[in-house]
Scaffold this motif. Structure first.
Motif, short mmCIF file in Angstrom:
data_model
loop_
_atom_site.label_atom_id
_atom_site.label_comp_id
_atom_site.label_asym_id
_atom_site.label_seq_id
_atom_site.Cartn_x
_atom_site.Cartn_y
_atom_site.Cartn_z
N PRO A 1 -2.45 0.77 -1.37
CA PRO A 1 -2.71 0.24 -0.03
C PRO A 1 -3.89 0.90 0.68
O PRO A 1 -4.70 0.20 1.31
N GLU A 2 -4.03 2.20 0.59
CA GLU A 2 -5.13 2.87 1.28
C GLU A 2 -6.48 2.49 0.67
O GLU A 2 -7.45 2.24 1.39
N ARG B 1 -7.32 -1.04 1.85
CA ARG B 1 -7.81 -1.06 3.23
C ARG B 1 -9.28 -0.64 3.28
O ARG B 1 -10.10 -1.27 3.94
N SER B 2 -9.58 0.42 2.58
CA SER B 2 -10.95 0.93 2.57
C SER B 2 -11.92 -0.08 1.97
O SER B 2 -12.98 -0.36 2.54
N LEU C 1 -12.46 -3.11 4.33
CA LEU C 1 -13.35 -2.80 5.45
C LEU C 1 -14.81 -2.62 5.02
O LEU C 1 -15.73 -3.06 5.69
N GLU D 1 -14.85 -5.22 8.85
CA GLU D 1 -14.92 -4.05 9.73
C GLU D 1 -15.18 -4.46 11.18
O GLU D 1 -14.57 -3.92 12.10
N ALA E 1 -6.25 -8.56 7.71
CA ALA E 1 -6.17 -7.28 8.43
C ALA E 1 -4.72 -6.96 8.75
O ALA E 1 -4.29 -5.80 8.66
N PHE F 1 -2.99 -5.79 5.55
CA PHE F 1 -3.38 -4.42 5.21
C PHE F 1 -2.95 -3.39 6.25
O PHE F 1 -3.23 -2.21 6.10
N LEU G 1 -4.02 -3.17 9.33
CA LEU G 1 -5.16 -2.81 10.19
C LEU G 1 -5.10 -3.53 11.53
O LEU G 1 -5.87 -3.21 12.45
#
Length: 161
Positions: free
Chosen positions: A78-79, A82-83, A86, A93, A145, A148, A150
């Motif tokens: 997951p991390e 997300r990165s 973005l 972003e 988003a 994820f 975010l």
């Protein structure tokens, strides 16, 4: 490189892993990979499968070389997703930053209006109704988003997480 294509949003990250598993480890042609994604992951059409292949490339879960695609041998994290989302998906972003900088939840239309000046000129000339195409992309980016973690949905609008 920023990717513009995003498939219809998935309700969870598990769906990303499911589609990734449908892509072969050994490089194969686009048509063959699309058929696998359709059959093994239940994607509805070849066009939708192509969207997934592109999105998985953006998320660094699939690579394309010489017109052939292969699944990268890494687990869905997951991390890392997300990165990659973005950093590698065009306007992702900016969409998240727009939500984070807002004092209240924003409707998708408001997010689109705030980012409309960021639409590439060549995209405006490429489509007969570019605003419709980009409204849909912004809607999809907002939903991804949320997937994820975010952003979050709040009474039909979106807020930063």
């Amino acid at each position: 490189m920023k990717f513009k294509v995003v498939p219809e949003p998935a309700p969870s990250i598990d769906r990303i892993a499911e589609v990734q598993r449908a892509v072969p480890l050994v490089p194969d042609g686009e048509t063959s990979c699309c058929v696998r994604v359709m059959e093994q992951a239940g994607v509805s059409s070849q066009d939708r499968a192509k969207e997934w292949l592109t999105f998985l490339r953006a998320l660094e879960l699939v690579e394309e070389t010489d017109g052939k695609y292969r699944r990268l041998p890494q687990e869905v994290d997951p991390e890392a997703l997300r990165s990659a989302f973005l950093q590698r998906v065009y306007l992702a972003e900016a969409v998240v930053a727009t939500l984070d900088n807002a004092e209240e939840p924003l409707a998708a239309e408001t997010v689109f209006e705030r980012l409309a000046d960021r639409l590439p000129q060549w995209e405006r000339l490429r489509h007969t109704d570019p605003e419709s195409v980009w409204r849909e992309r912004i809607d999809r980016l907002l939903e991804w988003a949320c997937t994820f973690g975010l952003a979050e949905r709040v009474d039909g609008a979106y807020a930063g997480a």
